[in-house]
Write a protein that holds these residues in place. Structure first.
Motif, PDB file in Angstrom:
ATOM      1  N   PHE A  29      -4.452   8.481   7.654  1.00 17.46           N
ATOM      2  CA  PHE A  29      -5.307   9.727   7.424  1.00 17.46           C
ATOM      3  C   PHE A  29      -4.589  10.856   7.450  1.00 17.46           C
ATOM      4  O   PHE A  29      -3.678  11.186   7.398  1.00 17.46           O
ATOM      5  CB  PHE A  29      -6.375   9.622   8.787  1.00 17.46           C
ATOM      6  N   GLY A  30      -5.182  11.875   6.701  1.00 19.02           N
ATOM      7  CA  GLY A  30      -4.741  13.291   6.677  1.00 19.02           C
ATOM      8  C   GLY A  30      -4.094  13.597   5.566  1.00 19.02           C
ATOM      9  O   GLY A  30      -4.155  12.662   4.407  1.00 19.02           O
ATOM     10  N   THR A  31      -3.200  14.230   5.676  1.00 24.60           N
ATOM     11  CA  THR A  31      -2.234  14.654   4.386  1.00 24.60           C
ATOM     12  C   THR A  31      -0.802  13.820   4.321  1.00 24.60           C
ATOM     13  O   THR A  31      -0.062  13.715   5.556  1.00 24.60           O
ATOM     14  CB  THR A  31      -1.888  16.069   4.510  1.00 24.60           C
ATOM     15  N   TYR A  32      -0.686  13.043   3.338  1.00 26.16           N
ATOM     16  CA  TYR A  32       0.413  12.361   3.205  1.00 26.16           C
ATOM     17  C   TYR A  32       1.090  12.090   1.759  1.00 26.16           C
ATOM     18  O   TYR A  32       0.049  12.269   0.885  1.00 26.16           O
ATOM     19  CB  TYR A  32       0.161  10.766   3.850  1.00 26.16           C
ATOM     20  N   ILE A  33       2.009  11.531   1.670  1.00 24.35           N
ATOM     21  CA  ILE A  33       2.515  11.137   0.205  1.00 24.35           C
ATOM     22  C   ILE A  33       3.096   9.872   0.450  1.00 24.35           C
ATOM     23  O   ILE A  33       3.724   9.284   1.209  1.00 24.35           O
ATOM     24  CB  ILE A  33       3.722  11.938  -0.189  1.00 24.35           C
ATOM     25  N   MET A  34       2.562   8.721  -0.580  1.00 25.52           N
ATOM     26  CA  MET A  34       2.988   7.537  -0.704  1.00 25.52           C
ATOM     27  C   MET A  34       3.769   7.458  -1.921  1.00 25.52           C
ATOM     28  O   MET A  34       3.244   8.034  -2.939  1.00 25.52           O
ATOM     29  CB  MET A  34       1.996   6.369  -0.512  1.00 25.52           C
ATOM     30  N   GLY A  35       4.613   6.588  -1.943  1.00 28.41           N
ATOM     31  CA  GLY A  35       5.299   6.363  -3.509  1.00 28.41           C
ATOM     32  C   GLY A  35       6.054   5.216  -3.667  1.00 28.41           C
ATOM     33  O   GLY A  35       6.344   4.387  -2.686  1.00 28.41           O
ATOM     34  N   TRP A  36       6.541   5.136  -4.922  1.00 36.48           N
ATOM     35  CA  TRP A  36       7.630   3.935  -5.228  1.00 36.48           C
ATOM     36  C   TRP A  36       8.848   4.634  -5.452  1.00 36.48           C
ATOM     37  O   TRP A  36       9.115   5.601  -6.369  1.00 36.48           O
ATOM     38  CB  TRP A  36       6.988   3.091  -6.188  1.00 36.48           C
ATOM     39  N   TYR A  37       9.952   4.024  -5.154  1.00 37.89           N
ATOM     40  CA  TYR A  37      11.242   4.515  -5.440  1.00 37.89           C
ATOM     41  C   TYR A  37      11.859   3.125  -5.982  1.00 37.89           C
ATOM     42  O   TYR A  37      11.479   2.090  -5.665  1.00 37.89           O
ATOM     43  CB  TYR A  37      12.111   5.132  -4.214  1.00 37.89           C
ATOM     44  N   ARG A  38      13.268   3.300  -6.759  1.00 39.34           N
ATOM     45  CA  ARG A  38      13.860   2.085  -7.042  1.00 39.34           C
ATOM     46  C   ARG A  38      15.263   2.518  -6.807  1.00 39.34           C
ATOM     47  O   ARG A  38      15.771   3.573  -6.808  1.00 39.34           O
ATOM     48  CB  ARG A  38      13.488   1.851  -8.528  1.00 39.34           C
ATOM     49  N   GLN A  39      16.356   1.317  -6.591  1.00 41.08           N
ATOM     50  CA  GLN A  39      17.744   1.510  -6.764  1.00 41.08           C
ATOM     51  C   GLN A  39      18.474   0.539  -7.425  1.00 41.08           C
ATOM     52  O   GLN A  39      18.027  -0.910  -7.035  1.00 41.08           O
ATOM     53  CB  GLN A  39      18.019   1.563  -5.291  1.00 41.08           C
TER      54      GLN A  39
END
Length: 115
Positions: A29-39
């Motif tokens: 909940f609230g303010t957040y960032i979700m994401g995808w990274y790659r290596q």
């Protein structure tokens, strides 16, 4: 501690599609960032696509127009739809969650694009 469970990687041919999923172990909940990274081997981890609470999205130039990031709050899942895959997309893909001072990573899922 939040765990991120990823799935959906695999081996595909150029031009094909894959969809990755990431499920946090708890509701966010609230303010957040979700994401995808790659290596990729021998390379640094790089951002691929970000989803900011509120619905704003951000993509790396290399995937714009081919990848789509979505978030289903009801299912508490983050998705990455990858279309038109290229050999240069081959990498381990990691889910990431940031809120406040917290920064969590998934275990990674391998995506290989090869003919």
């Amino acid at each position: 501690q939040v765990q991120l469970v990823e799935s959906g990687g695999g081996l595909v041919q150029p031009g094909e599609s894959l969809r990755l999923s990431c499920a946090p172990s708890t509701s966010i909940f609230g303010t957040y960032i979700m994401g995808w990274y790659r290596q990729a081997p021998g390379e640094e981890r790089e951002p691929v696509a970000l989803w900011i609470s509120g619905g704003t999205t951000n993509y790396a130039d290399s995937v714009k127009g081919r990848f789509t990031i979505t978030r289903n709050s009801a299912e508490n899942t983050l998705w990455l739809q990858m279309d038109g895959l290229k050999p240069e997309d081959t990498a381990v893909y990691y889910c990431n969650l940031r809120f406040g001072p917290n920064n969590y990573w998934g275990q990674g899922t391998q995506v290989t694009v090869s003919s």
